[in-house]
Motif scaffolding. Structure first.
Motif, short mmCIF file in Angstrom:
data_model
loop_
_atom_site.label_atom_id
_atom_site.label_comp_id
_atom_site.label_asym_id
_atom_site.label_seq_id
_atom_site.Cartn_x
_atom_site.Cartn_y
_atom_site.Cartn_z
N CYS A 1 45.04 39.67 33.88
CA CYS A 1 45.47 38.42 34.50
C CYS A 1 45.80 38.59 35.98
O CYS A 1 45.73 37.61 36.74
N LEU A 2 46.16 39.81 36.38
CA LEU A 2 46.56 40.01 37.77
C LEU A 2 45.41 39.83 38.74
O LEU A 2 45.62 39.44 39.88
N GLU A 3 44.18 40.10 38.30
CA GLU A 3 43.06 39.94 39.22
C GLU A 3 42.95 38.50 39.71
O GLU A 3 42.72 38.24 40.89
N ALA A 4 43.11 37.55 38.77
CA ALA A 4 43.06 36.14 39.17
C ALA A 4 44.20 35.80 40.12
O ALA A 4 44.00 35.12 41.14
N SER A 5 45.40 36.29 39.83
CA SER A 5 46.55 36.02 40.68
C SER A 5 46.39 36.67 42.06
O SER A 5 46.68 36.05 43.09
N ALA A 6 45.91 37.91 42.07
CA ALA A 6 45.73 38.61 43.35
C ALA A 6 44.65 37.93 44.19
O ALA A 6 44.78 37.82 45.42
N GLN A 7 43.60 37.46 43.54
CA GLN A 7 42.53 36.78 44.27
C GLN A 7 43.03 35.45 44.83
O GLN A 7 42.66 35.05 45.94
N HIS A 8 43.87 34.78 44.06
CA HIS A 8 44.47 33.54 44.56
C HIS A 8 45.32 33.80 45.79
O HIS A 8 45.27 33.05 46.78
N ASP A 9 46.13 34.87 45.76
CA ASP A 9 46.98 35.18 46.91
C ASP A 9 46.14 35.48 48.15
O ASP A 9 46.49 35.06 49.26
N ASP B 1 33.69 23.58 47.56
CA ASP B 1 32.24 23.82 47.52
C ASP B 1 31.96 25.29 47.27
O ASP B 1 30.88 25.64 46.81
N VAL B 2 32.90 26.16 47.61
CA VAL B 2 32.81 27.58 47.27
C VAL B 2 34.02 27.93 46.42
O VAL B 2 35.08 27.30 46.52
N PHE B 3 33.88 28.92 45.56
CA PHE B 3 34.94 29.27 44.63
C PHE B 3 34.79 30.72 44.23
O PHE B 3 33.78 31.37 44.55
N VAL B 4 35.79 31.23 43.54
CA VAL B 4 35.79 32.62 43.08
C VAL B 4 36.17 32.64 41.61
O VAL B 4 36.74 31.69 41.08
N ALA B 5 35.87 33.73 40.98
CA ALA B 5 36.26 33.95 39.58
C ALA B 5 36.61 35.42 39.41
O ALA B 5 35.93 36.29 39.94
N PRO B 6 37.69 35.74 38.67
CA PRO B 6 38.61 34.76 38.06
C PRO B 6 39.62 34.24 39.06
O PRO B 6 39.96 34.92 40.03
N SER B 7 40.09 33.04 38.84
CA SER B 7 41.11 32.44 39.69
C SER B 7 41.69 31.26 38.94
O SER B 7 41.03 30.67 38.09
N TRP B 8 42.94 30.89 39.26
CA TRP B 8 43.54 29.73 38.61
C TRP B 8 43.72 28.57 39.58
O TRP B 8 44.15 27.51 39.18
N ARG B 9 43.36 28.76 40.85
CA ARG B 9 43.36 27.62 41.75
C ARG B 9 42.03 27.47 42.48
O ARG B 9 41.56 26.36 42.68
N TYR B 10 41.42 28.57 42.84
CA TYR B 10 40.19 28.52 43.62
C TYR B 10 38.96 28.71 42.72
O TYR B 10 37.92 29.14 43.19
N ALA B 11 39.09 28.40 41.44
CA ALA B 11 37.95 28.50 40.54
C ALA B 11 37.05 27.28 40.70
O ALA B 11 37.40 26.29 41.36
N ASP B 12 35.88 27.36 40.10
CA ASP B 12 34.92 26.26 40.15
C ASP B 12 35.52 25.08 39.38
O ASP B 12 35.76 25.16 38.17
N PRO B 13 35.78 23.95 40.06
CA PRO B 13 36.40 22.82 39.35
C PRO B 13 35.48 22.22 38.29
O PRO B 13 35.95 21.48 37.43
N ARG B 14 34.19 22.53 38.33
CA ARG B 14 33.26 21.97 37.34
C ARG B 14 33.25 22.78 36.05
O ARG B 14 32.71 22.32 35.04
#
Length: 926
Positions: A287-295, A475-488
């Motif tokens: 889970c930390l990867e998504a949080s770290a990527q968000h930060d 229009d651009v996004f990353v994975a995994p992420s809980w805020r900057y993920a693909d909204p679709r």
């Protein structure tokens, strides 16, 4: 795991009446149908017939037989006696001492199919059902116990002993936990295990473990902080933790373990058994990867915003300093132009006369000065940006190396350019094959040289500029992420959407074909126009003013309503009757009345409790709600109020999930009060924000000079019902528009109240918000501060709407909606089912310029509902007053929150994560 998790009161109530059944339950469980009457008629004696009926109703309602068969509430006895036409007398009450009651139990079991839990098929079905609940959810044991009782009653299984069922659920949960730990640990190599275990070891000469450093995110916004955040992300990825796909582990269970690892002390994790410790670290790393990527992206987004914002400010300062030079050069050129435009001079003498009056040197200097000082209309401020290249050079190599973006069609040029930078960033002479689709017209003069080569510095800033815009639009996004993920991601699609479409349409009251819905809405708009026009002569609040050739509609403000003397007297009398109560006493009384502290369960050991735990919980909530910290509440002579106890309770029991559950209990308890029903029925809610300054360094606060001056702050956006209860809240940086989070705060509330009319102030609405709320079955009713500036949209350009013709000149086109109707339904269904995050979707739809076609279709749809709302708003004084009343309720509740949250001058001093419930939000309960 502790086996005993039920309280003494729960054990006493198990299998017994806790009060009179409701009229609904009386009709459902104690109604005797014809087969019941036929069977009861075979019994000899009125006391046997009534006793048989009582035992039959009891086993239906409770799932068990009572030792005293007639120990039932009076309404139950009266209802059954009335159906059997029997008077309740002393002879009837003698049934409890007769031997027939034992035979009746056997007969009821045989005739109605009641079985024991010990039957193999029954135990297998119950175990399978409960096992699935435990595996997919995180319900505490007492909730599982209640669900198991409901299942047993529904399936006609006689309740076992309380301790038997309690031990059964405890053993089942233990099996599920062990399976979860084995599943998470499976596939983890010995080397990976060693890396995870080393996270808990404190190196020599250090005071913190690697786990503590990984848990600590960035708190400052600068290039060094971004580099450190990227190093942290790289460290997490080096662990190489990937969950086994075949295990299909529910995300909620993984998140629960990760939360424990993110808050517990290292020593507590070290003391865990090896399988559980390994599983906890695996979940944390996953889970930390998504949080770290968000930060990382949060800091990057803030740096880019400040970078380009500072460039604009620097350009403005430079222009202010150069205005005198610009004026002098312009005056020289203006004089030259006057000579050129003098028609009295022959053309052959123009140059001679011009150079005689203005020397060539002066003219050349003026021309050079103007050329150096003028700015193009689409200026990108490259000169000021290029001065900051060293700042960008500090973090860009690590950024392109560690971040991999995905994109939709609009963001593909940005990703292609970003990938090219990754390949050429460390080269001394980058190639000239950089993707040029990302270079817009305003950047071409800086990026492309005269020989068609690319200026590398300018290209970097061009890519960062487009990346900043694309991140904001998602229009651009990353994975995994809980805020900057693909909204679709998660949208209903393909066969799943085909199967779900009828259900969604039926639930939302929409048609799969756009014509019926649009025709009905267009007809409603036309009827509303005509009804409002007919009543305009009798509406003193509306008038029209003409300024030049412009006609404006003016809505008069409310006249003040004087309070009658009886109301003033009543208020004073009520205020005199109210006792003066300290907040700690108040919250303890509410805890005793509602039992909301039961919702606070241990972050890991869900059944772990302690003596006087409600007192400790109330103290923690008070300390953080008042923003004073625990110091005023610490008592060394009271075990429940000792410092170590409060610290343990705060870390182990108070979290997002427990706060949400406790708030739901409070809302439900208040909705049952008679007084609350006089305020409203819960169908209306309003959303508004309250701002707080954050003087500490954190990346989760934003600037807003209107509210925070030169500092930073956050907005606590709250959804409040017409019963004065807080349904949901979201914390966002102070710069975020309310319309971006309004839909999320409404859709994600988890109380039993389901408001259908949402009221806000003027700043929270947009055409897209109107459209989405109507599609989802809500009536959006914002307060309109400036009705004269509001557009009155119409569909039929030929319709005659009388006095409103002058202000309804904007036409709607239903053809913008029809081609995207199915996509609109798919989006609405996905939001209704919680498949996609509402905040991410709103960011994608409300991009300002160049919106997607789907966003245009939803906005066009929203303009119809907006026009209907605007018309009814100016026509109905009661609606305007109701809207103002509800918004005033929200403002009043915010005033209470301000008064309670008095510590540290009412400023936030926590470096909390965005979109998490903050401690001061708990003041809503005080």
């Amino acid at each position: 795991m502790p086996v005993s998790f039920l309280s003494n009161k729960q054990c006493e109530n198990y299998g017994h009446y806790t009060g009179a059944p409701s009229p609904h339950d009386l009709a459902r469980y104690f109604h005797l149908d014809d087969p019941d009457h036929a069977l009861i008629a075979q019994k000899r004696g009125k006391h046997n017939r009534l006793g048989f009926a009582v035992q039959l109703g009891t086993v239906r309602y409770l799932g068990t037989f009572l030792e005293d068969p007639l120990a039932v509430p009076v309404p139950v006895l009266q209802s059954l006696a009335r159906q059997l036409r029997i008077e309740v007398g002393s002879r009837v009450l003698a049934y409890r001492a007769g031997e027939q009651r034992w035979q009746h139990r056997t007969e009821i079991r045989r005739s109605y199919g009641y079985v024991e839990i010990t039957e193999r098929q029954v135990g297998f079905r119950l175990t399978r059902w409960l096992y699935a609940l435990c595996w997919t959810g995180t319900d505490r044991p007492s909730v599982l116990f209640e669900r198991a009782v409901t299942w047993l009653v529904t399936h006609k299984v006689l309740l076992p002993g309380c301790s038997t069922l309690e031990r059964y659920i405890a053993r089942l949960r233990s099996r599920v936990e062990e399976r979860l730990w084995r599943s998470l640990g499976r596939g983890i190599s010995g080397e990976q295990q060693k890396k995870l275990e080393n996270l808990l070891l404190v190196p020599t000469g250090s005071r913190t473990s690697p786990l503590d450093r990984l848990r600590a995110g960035p708190v400052m916004v600068n290039s060094r902080s971004l580099v450190l955040a990227l190093v942290r992300l790289s460290s997490v990825r080096e662990l190489g933790i990937r969950l086994p796909a075949a295990a299909r582990i529910p995300a909620t269970r993984v998140a629960a373990l990760a939360r424990y690892a993110g808050t517990a002390k290292v020593g507590a994790i070290l003391r865990l058994p090896h399988p559980r410790r390994l599983a906890t670290l695996v979940a944390f790393a996953h889970c930390l990867e998504a949080s770290a990527q968000h930060d990382v992206l949060k800091v990057l987004e803030t740096i880019l915003r400040e970078l380009f914002g500072d460039a604009i400010k620097a350009d403005r300062k430079a222009r202010l300093r150069s205005l005198r030079d610009l004026d002098q050069a312009a005056a020289t050129l203006a004089g030259a132009c006057q000579i050129l435009l003098d028609t009295g001079l022959p053309d052959g003498e123009l140059r001679t006369r011009l150079l005689e009056k203005i020397p060539r040197t002066t003219l050349t200097q003026a021309l050079e000065g103007v050329q150096s000082l003028i700015r193009p209309a689409d200026n990108v401020y490259y000169r000021e940006l290029d001065a900051k290249y060293r700042t960008v050079r500090c973090f860009l190599p690590a950024l392109v190396e560690n971040i991999r973006f995905g994109a939709n069609a609009a963001g593909e040029p940005v990703v292609a350019a970003f990938d090219w930078l990754r390949a050429n960033m460390r080269r001394k002479r980058p190639g000239n094959d950089a993707p040029r689709e990302v270079v817009g017209k305003s950047w071409q003069r800086h990026v492309l040289r005269g020989d068609d080569s690319v200026d590398f510095h300018a290209y970097i800033f061009c890519v960062l500029d487009e990346l900043h815009t694309a991140l904001r639009r998602r229009d651009v996004f990353v994975a995994p992420s809980w805020r900057y993920a693909d909204p679709r991601t998660g949208l209903l699609d393909g066969a799943e959407w085909e199967a779900t479409r009828p259900i969604i349409c039926r639930t939302l009251g929409l048609s799969a074909d756009p014509e019926p819905t649009l025709t009905a809405l267009a007809s409603e708009l036309d009827r509303t126009y005509r009804a409002v026009v007919d009543r305009l002569p009798d509406n003193p609040a509306v008038r029209f003013e003409t300024t030049g050739d412009k006609h404006d509609l003016v809505l008069s403000p409310f006249d003040k309503l004087d309070e009658p003397a009886s109301l003033v007297a009543l208020r004073e009398k009520v205020a005199g009757l109210l006792p003066r109560v300290d907040l700690p006493e108040l919250i303890l009384e509410i805890a005793a009345r509602t039992g909301f502290t039961d919702a606070f369960t241990h972050i890991s050991e869900r059944t772990a409790r302690a003596a006087d735990l409600p007192i400790s919980l109330c103290a923690v909530l008070m300390a953080e709600a008042c923003n004073t910290g625990p110091e005023p509440l610490i008592r060394g002579d009271v075990p429940a109020l000792k410092r170590e106890r409060l610290s343990w309770v705060d870390q182990s029991y108070v979290g997002d999930d427990t706060l949400t559950a406790a708030n739901a209990m409070l809302v439900n308890a208040q909705s049952c009060l008679v007084l609350a029903t006089f305020w409203g029925g819960g169908e209306v809610a309003s959303a508004d924000g309250i701002r707080f300054v954050v003087p500490v360094r954190t990346v989760h606060a934003g600037p807003n000079p209107k509210y925070f001056g030169v500092g930073r702050g956050v907005t606590w956006y709250k959804l409040i019902s017409d019963q004065f209860s807080g349904l949901n809240d979201i914390t966002v940086p102070g710069t975020l528009r309310d319309s971006l989070i309004l839909l999320a705060v409404v859709l994600e509330q988890q109380t039993d109240l389901q408001p259908t009319q949402i009221m806000t102030d003027t700043g929270a609405y947009s055409d897209v918000v109107f459209g989405l709320f109507w599609l989802l079955g809500y009536r959006f009713s914002p307060r309109l501060a400036d009705v004269g500036g509001t557009r009155f949209w119409r569909i039929d350009p030929q319709a005659d709407y009388g006095l409103l013709n002058t202000v309804s000149a904007h036409h709607l086109s239903l053809q913008k909606i029809v081609p995207y109707w199915d996509d609109t339904l798919r989006l609405a269904g996905s939001l209704k089912l919680g498949r996609v995050p509402a905040a991410g979707i709103m960011r994608t739809l409300q991009v300002g310029d160049r919106p997607a076609r789907l966003a245009l279709a939803i906005a066009e749809f929203g303009r119809i509902d907006k026009a209907i709302h605007t018309l009814t708003y100016i026509d109905d004084e009661a609606k305007r007053r109701a809207t103002l009343t509800q918004l005033n309720r929200g403002e009043g509740r915010h005033s209470v929150a301000r008064a309670v949250f008095h510590g540290k001058r009412g400023e936030l001093h926590q470096r909390y994560a965005k979109d998490r419930k903050t401690s001061w939000a708990r003041s809503a309960w005080c």
